[in-house]
Design an enzyme around this catalytic site. Structure first.
Site, PDB file in Angstrom:
ATOM      1  N   ASP A  53       5.708   4.068   2.394  1.00 31.27           N
ATOM      2  CA  ASP A  53       4.278   3.593   2.817  1.00 31.27           C
ATOM      3  C   ASP A  53       3.621   4.930   3.106  1.00 31.27           C
ATOM      4  O   ASP A  53       3.975   6.126   2.639  1.00 31.27           O
ATOM      5  CB  ASP A  53       4.387   2.493   3.865  1.00 31.27           C
ATOM      6  CG  ASP A  53       4.920   3.505   5.395  1.00 31.27           C
ATOM      7  OD1 ASP A  53       4.974   4.563   5.377  1.00 31.27           O
ATOM      8  OD2 ASP A  53       4.692   2.793   6.468  1.00 31.27           O
ATOM      9  N   ARG A  57      -0.968  -5.370  12.867  1.00 29.12           N
ATOM     10  CA  ARG A  57      -1.337  -3.994  12.849  1.00 29.12           C
ATOM     11  C   ARG A  57      -2.868  -3.701  12.262  1.00 29.12           C
ATOM     12  O   ARG A  57      -2.804  -3.869  11.067  1.00 29.12           O
ATOM     13  CB  ARG A  57      -0.351  -2.937  12.517  1.00 29.12           C
ATOM     14  CG  ARG A  57      -0.944  -1.520  12.488  1.00 29.12           C
ATOM     15  CD  ARG A  57       0.402  -0.555  12.053  1.00 29.12           C
ATOM     16  NE  ARG A  57       1.189  -0.472  11.222  1.00 29.12           N
ATOM     17  CZ  ARG A  57       1.953   0.717  11.010  1.00 29.12           C
ATOM     18  NH1 ARG A  57       1.989   1.523  11.806  1.00 29.12           N
ATOM     19  NH2 ARG A  57       2.691   0.790   9.885  1.00 29.12           N
TER      20      ARG A  57
END
Length: 526
Positions: free
Chosen positions: A444, A162
């Site tokens: 996160d 990603r």
């Protein structure tokens, strides 16, 4: 790489690091330069269109499925490319930053896929950006030990990368006098060094695409893939990419996004945390989009059920995988808490598997067995359940926006949790950690975004008062300093105030924090 010469070259502005020359080769930098030359201006157009769309929605323009693409949605004949090698069975996917420890743990975890995350789970220091590329290269070259002391060799997960989103720059690389888009850096360096190696190993260069807001952004990525494959002589269609549907504007363009990427598509993912953040960011000015405490907004809420069921139906009618959202629980040493965490994950994965998802995400290796067990129970020997087209699902834009049905006042506990999580995550991020275990959850950037955006929204609509927020901010800042004496509490608090207490909500906290704290040009380090 056969291509015309570049008028400008990519300049490295950071000091050299250990083994950086293995990644930052002249040929690799030229490859990134060709991508920047071809797509740099279009990327800026993407960012301008995002701002225009935000202004239109804030002014009251309705959000709905596009009339101009209704024929595309009605056409049942088109489908995405067949699953690529290593991406047929995706029942368990694990995510995390591409640091050395996570690389070993994720690939050995028993998950079918590892998403190496340069975005939300990585604090993008220059060492982490290049170190992550080195770890991926070492893993493919088998320079990392994947054999136990007893001699057992693990089955390695398929790797998907990603890259950072279109909104971020990489300030340590310069092309034509400007920073190189971070997405092209992460994609380009990995593709240059690892695409052919992955093909030779029986897989391919596979990606997750974050933060897309419309079909035009998907088209831009598709064009990047086409050019990258052409430059390196890799057959067109070898790349595969799964798009995270984590913005409300992308939710009404799921089919269009699949269509733009159809020769390179590996399906869609329900990026639930960023999706909630997107709702607040897009409609935070409206009282009918007030959300209660984050812990109370579960995936059984009607608007989130509409989102996930639409995603499954959209994917399966086009032959694509539908991947479920993150299980962020962190198994602990306390037996009761551990069992409670596993029970929560089990219920979440049972709902996804029964709804038709083909696999799901976990953040911790300890959650892989329960996720796999749940999907094994539904899938059996089948690699997926794409044949379940879910034609029974009918979702309107109003269904996706029916947030008011779960609205409620925030609690003092919810407010304090948001402040505590945001401060502790900001501290960790500024010190170089992008994935942090806090209060039993792996947090996160996405969860930090929700925390600070909710506080901003509650203040805007006066469902909490500023004096209470500031008092709790004082208390939690003091607690942070006591818990972590090395923390730069002043910097953390200033970041919180700029991104949660300002008159207007910044689109993301990361650009500001990156520019102020993580950029270290060579002259600053000498």
């Amino acid at each position: 790489m056969s291509t015309s010469a570049l008028t400008h070259r990519v300049r490295v502005l950071a000091a050299p690091g250990d083994r950086h020359e293995e990644i930052l080769t002249p040929a690799a930098l030229d490859f990134v330069g060709h991508l920047a030359a071809a797509f740099g201006e279009r990327r800026l157009d993407v960012l301008r269109e995002r701002r225009r769309q935000a202004i239109r929605l804030a002014a009251g323009s309705p959000l709905d499925f596009r009339l101009t693409t209704s024929a595309l949605r009605a056409d049942r004949s088109w489908r995405v490319a067949a699953p690529a090698p290593g991406l047929t069975d995706r029942r368990v996917e694990i995510t995390g930053p591409p640091d050395r420890r996570m690389t070993v743990n994720a690939l050995n975890s028993g998950a079918h896929v590892w998403m190496a995350d340069f975005e939300d789970a990585t604090s993008p220091t220059w060492e982490h950006v290049i170190g992550g590329q080195l770890n991926l290269l070492d893993a493919i070259e088998r320079r990392i030990d994947f054999t136990t002391e007893a001699g057992k060799e693990y089955r390695l997960a398929t790797v998907m990368v990603r890259p950072r989103g279109w909104h971020l720059d990489e300030e340590h690389l310069e092309f034509d006098g400007r920073p190189v888009p971070a997405s092209l850096v992460d994609f380009g360096l990995y593709f240059f060094h690892c695409a052919q190696r992955q093909i030779d190993a029986g897989h391919g260069p596979y990606f997750y695409l974050p933060k897309l807001e419309n079909r035009g952004e998907a088209r831009l990525w598709n064009d990047v893939f086409v050019l990258a494959q052409e430059l390196l002589g890799i057959p067109r269609g070898t790349v595969r990419a799964t798009v995270l549907i984590e913005t409300i504007t992308a939710a009404v363009e799921m089919e269009e996004i699949l269509y733009e990427l159809r020769e390179h598509s590996a399906g869609l993912n329900a990026g639930r945390w960023d999706y909630l953040f997107s709702l607040i960011k897009t409609f935070g000015h409206r009282t009918d989009f007030l959300l209660p405490d984050r812990a109370k907004v579960t995936m059984t809420a009607p608007f989130l059920r509409a989102y996930t069921e639409l995603l499954v139906r959209t994917c399966h009618r086009r032959g694509a995988h539908a991947i479920g959202g993150m299980a962020a629980q962190v198994p602990g040493t306390d037996r009761a808490a551990h069992e409670a965490a596993l029970a929560t994950v089990r219920l979440d994965k049972e709902r996804e598997a029964e709804d038709g998802f083909d696999g799901s995400w976990v953040a911790h290796p300890g959650l892989v067995p329960v996720c796999r067990e749940v999907f094994d129970g539904v899938l059996g020997d089948r690699p997926h359940q794409i044949e379940r087209t879910r034609d029974d699902v009918e979702v309107t834009a109003a269904d996706l926006l029916s947030v008011r049905r779960i609205s409620g006042p925030p609690t003092p506990e919810g407010l304090r949790t948001n402040i505590a999580v945001a401060l502790r995550y900001f501290d960790a991020w500024l010190r170089g950690s992008g994935a942090v275990a806090l209060y039993g959850l792996m947090e996160d950037a996405a969860t930090a975004e929700i925390a600070r955006a909710q506080i901003w929204q509650w203040l805007r609509h006066r469902v909490v008062d500023r004096e209470t927020v500031l008092r709790m901010l004082d208390e939690e800042s003091a607690a942070l300093g006591a818990e972590y004496p090395w923390a730069d509490v002043d910097a953390v608090r200033a970041l919180f105030e700029r991104t949660a207490l300002a008159r207007e909500l910044p689109a993301f906290f990361t650009p500001d924090a990156y520019t102020r704290h993580l950029i270290r040009p060579a002259e600053a380090q000498s």
